[in-house]
Enzyme design. Structure first.
Site, PDB file in Angstrom:
ATOM      1  N   GLU A   1      -0.798   2.145   6.371  1.00 39.78           N
ATOM      2  CA  GLU A   1      -2.099   2.706   5.963  1.00 39.78           C
ATOM      3  C   GLU A   1      -2.680   3.564   7.079  1.00 39.78           C
ATOM      4  O   GLU A   1      -3.254   4.621   6.823  1.00 39.78           O
ATOM      5  CB  GLU A   1      -3.075   1.595   5.567  1.00 39.78           C
ATOM      6  CG  GLU A   1      -2.571   0.662   4.466  1.00 39.78           C
ATOM      7  CD  GLU A   1      -2.009   1.362   3.247  1.00 39.78           C
ATOM      8  OE1 GLU A   1      -2.425   2.489   2.946  1.00 39.78           O
ATOM      9  OE2 GLU A   1      -1.111   0.780   2.601  1.00 39.78           O
TER      10      GLU A   1
ATOM     11  N   GLU B   1       4.048   9.359   0.436  1.00 40.10           N
ATOM     12  CA  GLU B   1       4.553   7.982   0.457  1.00 40.10           C
ATOM     13  C   GLU B   1       5.944   7.869   1.075  1.00 40.10           C
ATOM     14  O   GLU B   1       6.198   6.980   1.893  1.00 40.10           O
ATOM     15  CB  GLU B   1       4.512   7.371  -0.948  1.00 40.10           C
ATOM     16  CG  GLU B   1       3.086   7.249  -1.527  1.00 40.10           C
ATOM     17  CD  GLU B   1       2.138   6.426  -0.657  1.00 40.10           C
ATOM     18  OE1 GLU B   1       2.599   5.747   0.287  1.00 40.10           O
ATOM     19  OE2 GLU B   1       0.915   6.474  -0.923  1.00 40.10           O
TER      20      GLU B   1
END
Ligand code: 7MF
Ligand code: ZN
Length: 885
Positions: free
Chosen positions: A304, A326
């Site tokens: 994150e 991602e």
């Protein structure tokens, strides 16, 4: 719920937005039975389009419009149109301000998307398209805006009010309420918006950036968890330092916050300056979290945090580009974990996971390219293909360019696209431009689905002293495409001589050798490489470090695999040789079981594992990995038709044989490591993770012997240890053992001791749901009656239902179809509560083509029953309908 025919969204239909939003000013009034959201949007016509002022269509779902005004003129009923997904108004000028007020109901939001309540706290989850459940907006990632957010709520219940960016003001309001305002100076799409309100405590620390400026770091949790934040804080500081050192990326705001919530659909979310985490990915301390949980916290905190650059500063143009952020961020967090722990072990874990789960996805009805061409529900495309295969694609770019070229490419990417919403083509273009290379053919990894096969054969020419390797690549058809063009497959390899040493590698046409391990690019459907100056037939070590996500085959015999296990200079391939040996031996046992023959284990597997166990120079974590047989899921994936019962019987037989024949060395290593655990306080470090993993896999084998001294050791470990890793392993070993009384007693005392810690109870649930002893479904149904179980908490669903359908294959695939019926009933129930979780639990049923005709019919029958249940969410509808197509 879906009201109309589902719409398919196509990448080829992408069009830049008609309007832009320069500023977004939000005010939230939080109440117990509703919330009011006031939005002021400062907008203008997108200059990339020509003249004219087309209608402005804002996304919005499940919103009750209270008021709307255009440039301060209230809109009357005829001035706008509303349907289930949008609000349409007609602008009068190229620049304007739109004000709306909507009423929403976070207190009854069980989908956990948009603004919702988790226990007593308000929180948000907006990625991918959740912001439209908060207010009318252009909810697409290429619309970027600066945000100011004011939150007003009751002071007593919600003393902490958070949003993105910097705090700029706060104070009391009437009726015991208070307010706080936050300003985020960075342009961002709405999916990165976050709001949190609750009675939270925080731990605070500071981080000094390379440039010398300090950042305030805060982790917010419910008061009872304040003692479980240290590991996440240490992980955060390591991540910040690593991104500075390895990518030259500094954090950009003066404050970085993490909030832990109990009810969360995924692991965590990278909202700008205010990451929101599933509590399972933040909270960790020795007594309550396993080593695996500690490593997961470290990895998710890093993931994150890394999004701040790979995702937030540079974001996605549209959701087809999801792997842009991602795949890259998973690659970054994997490299971080490799640097913090054992590189080889991290690679082994990731490859085992990819080959079991992503390969299965790529071979099933939901297979899609890393950059999909179309979708019905974007939430269904947060997949192993986009994440894990996407990460492998980035890894291959680095393998092809080298570490330095890759860093130059990433520097150029961040510099060129800072503040922009871009595509995977832009990422590759930066890599090409920084290195002066052409990656056109390589980009097929983004556009073609399916796992390529790579068949390798060799030939030795004694007279010419040459050794040649011939590669044949192919890719099976997938729902998107029948015919595939050849990929660029980087194959890292070495050639071993009879002593097990790497030979110098000189390709035909080269004047001298270029190292002893090197990367060949296989770009044709069939291609031969000739090595010269090879004095005797060597043994090839292929695809070192798993340099490409392909199914490689080479006709090794078992003695050659044993040789590679001992001598390969590449640690990953030493493990891989052991896995291939075990696969051959297990497949032989599966065949014997199917023919009704007595099972006969090839003694070479025992010999190989005995050697591993006796090698004290090997890292303990490597020993543990090499002792682990390929899982039933992997054996299923590599079968043409998976025979669930034969796979289970064969693997259990092999495990018992290992326990029996290697009892002494296993017992020795168990006792030596348990003695260290007994005499040292728990430390969360790679060295101790390694030691405990060896200790624990040894124990799980030893217990198969059913010897009294092992039971005694297990009970001692269960009762006397100071950490969850040892305690949970002991519990798991008991749960899978025939010692009924001890099992019951351990389960009861564990539950009594940890009943107030939901994350520990999740472990207690999943250890039982995954037990392969007969009667699994009845046990699972009983667990769901336990007072700590609820379908409304995704962690509980994953702990019980996910563990049963995903790990307990013999019980889930019971021949009478009871496991399938159970899962279908559950999906129908979850569909109404939480569509994202419902859809994800469906995955095991979508694999029906892997099984025998009787099971296929049962599985399809359940999928058809779900489809007929009506009122399906787009999430569940898409997966079920594509599975049956
Ligand atoms: C580590 O990617 C790796 C992957 C989306 C939600 C987190 O940061 C995320 C979010 C899903 C599936 C896996 C992960 C995430 C999501 C994840 C978490 C940690 N942007 Br859906
Ligand atoms: Zn992510």
């Amino acid at each position: 719920m879906r009201t109309e025919q589902p719409q398919v969204i196509h990448l080829k239909d992408y069009k830049a937005p008609e309007y832009l939003i320069d500023e977004t000013h939000l005010t939230f009034e939080l109440f117990e039975d509703h919330t009011l959201v006031h939005a002021q949007l400062i907008m203008r016509r997108n200059p990339v389009h020509g003249g004219g002022l087309p209608a402005l269509v804002l996304d919005g779902q499940q919103l009750e419009l209270v008021r709307a005004a255009l440039d301060d003129e209230p809109l009357q009923a005829g001035d706008y149109q509303i349907d289930a997904g949008s609000l349409t108004v007609q602008p009068r000028a190229a620049q304007f301000t739109l004000d709306t007020t909507v009423k929403i109901h976070p207190e009854t939001n069980t989908a956990l998307e948009g603004l919702y309540k988790s226990g007593k706290m308000f929180c948000t989850q907006c990625e991918a398209e959740g912001f439209r459940k908060i207010t009318y907006y252009l909810d697409r990632p290429d619309v970027m805006s600066i945000f100011t957010t004011t939150v007003i709520a009751e002071q007593h219940r919600y003393p902490v009010l958070l949003s993105n960016g910097n705090p700029v003001g706060s104070g009391p309001a009437e009726d015991g309420r208070h307010w706080a305002t936050w300003e985020d100076p960075f342009m961002k799409p709405a999916y990165l918006f976050a709001l949190v309100a609750g009675d939270l405590w925080c731990v605070e620390d500071t981080f000094t950036r390379q440039s010398g400026r300090d950042v305030t770091l805060r982790i917010y949790v419910e008061p009872e968890n304040i003692d479980k934040c240290d590991h996440a804080m240490v992980s955060l500081k390591k991540s910040m330092r690593w991104d500075e050192e390895v990518y030259g990326r500094e954090y950009d705001l003066d404050i970085f916050m993490i909030v832990a919530v109990n009810d969360f659909n995924m692991g965590a979310m990278e909202n700008k300056g205010l990451n929101i985490f599933n509590s399972s990915c933040v909270l960790a301390r020795a007594e309550t979290a396993t080593d695996a949980a500690h490593q997961r916290v470290e990895a998710v905190v890093a993931h994150e945090y890394f999004h701040n650059w790979s995702g937030n500063r540079v974001t996605c143009r549209d959701w087809f580009q999801l792997s842009l952020k991602e795949g890259f961020t998973v690659f970054r967090d994997a490299e971080f974990s490799a640097d913090m722990n054992s590189r080889t072990v991290k690679r082994i874990e990731d490859v085992a996971y990819l080959r079991t789960h992503q390969f299965a996805e790529d071979a099933g009805p939901m297979a899609h390219p890393v950059r999909p061409d179309s979708f019905i529900e974007i939430s269904n495309f947060y997949t192993l293909t986009v994440y894990e295969k996407g990460s492998e694609v980035v890894r291959m770019v680095r393998t092809l360019l080298g570490a330095e070229g890759f860093r130059q490419g990433s520097d150029l990417y961040f510099e060129r696209h800072d503040g922009q919403a871009v595509t995977t083509d832009d990422f590759i273009k930066a890599m090409e431009d920084a290195n002066g290379v052409d990656l056109t053919q390589f980009k097929r990894w983004y556009s073609q689905a399916g796992t390529p096969r790579l068949e390798v054969s060799d030939a030795y020419d004694e007279a010419a002293r040459t050794y040649s390797l011939t590669f044949r690549q192919s890719c099976p058809p997938t729902p998107d495409k029948a015919e595939k063009l050849p990929f660029v497959i980087p194959v890292e390899l070495g050639l071993l001589d009879a002593q097990g040493n790497d030979l110098p590698l000189q390709l035909a046409g080269e004047s001298s050798a270029v190292g002893s391990t090197r990367v060949l690019s296989v770009t044709e459907a069939e291609q031969t490489f000739v090595f010269q100056g090879i004095e005797a037939r060597p043994l090839p070590s292929l695809l070192r470090g798993f340099s490409a996500p392909v199914k490689l085959s080479f006709p090794y015999d078992r003695d050659q695999l044993m040789f590679l296990m001992q001598h390969d200079s590449d640690g990953f391939n030493r493990w891989e040789a052991g896995q291939q040996l075990a696969v051959q031996v297990l497949q032989e046992l599966i065949g014997q079981h199917q023919l009704g023959q007595a099972l006969q284990l090839d003694p070479r597997l025992l010999k190989a594992l005995d050697t591993v166990l006796g090698d004290t120079s090997l890292d303990a974590a490597m020993v543990a990995e090499m002792l682990s047989l390929p899982g039933e899921g992997y054996l299923t994936e590599i079968s043409q038709v998976a025979d669930v019962d034969a796979i289970h019987a064969a693997r259990e037989f092999a495990r018992r044989q290992i326990a029996e024949h290697l009892f002494e060395p296993l017992w020795t290593r168990y006792q030596a490591n348990r003695a260290v655990s007994r005499n040292t306080a728990y430390v969360a470090s790679a060295e101790h993770f390694a030691r405990r993993s060896l200790q624990n896999i040894a124990l799980s084998y030893l217990m198969l012997s059913v010897k009294p001294q092992v039971l005694e050791a297990t009970l001692e470990q269960f009762e006397q240890c100071d950490n969850m890793t040892e305690r949970l392993t002991a519990l798991a070993v008991l749960v899978n053992s025939p010692f009924e009384a001890e099992r019951a007693k351990a389960l009861e005392s564990f539950a009594e001791h940890f009943k107030d810690n939901p994350l520990v109870m999740d472990q207690w649930f999943s250890v039982q749901a995954a037990s392969t002893l007969p009667g699994g479904l009845a046990r699972v149904k009983a667990l769901m009656q336990h007072p700590a179980f609820t379908l409304k908490n995704p962690n509980k669903v994953r702990a019980v239902v996910g563990a049963f359908a995903g790990q307990n294959l013999v019980n889930f695939h019971a021949a009478d179809g009871s496991g399938y019926r159970f899962l279908a009933d559950l999906v129908i129930e979850l569909n109404a509560l939480n569509p994202q979780i419902a859809s994800r639990q469906l995955a095991p049923l979508t694999r029906w083509r892997k099984y025998d005709a009787a099971r296929q019919a049962l599985m399809k029958g359940e999928l058809e029953r779900i489809l007929a249940a009506g009122e399906l969410s787009s999430d569940v509808y898409e997966v079920v309908s594509k599975s049956l197509a």
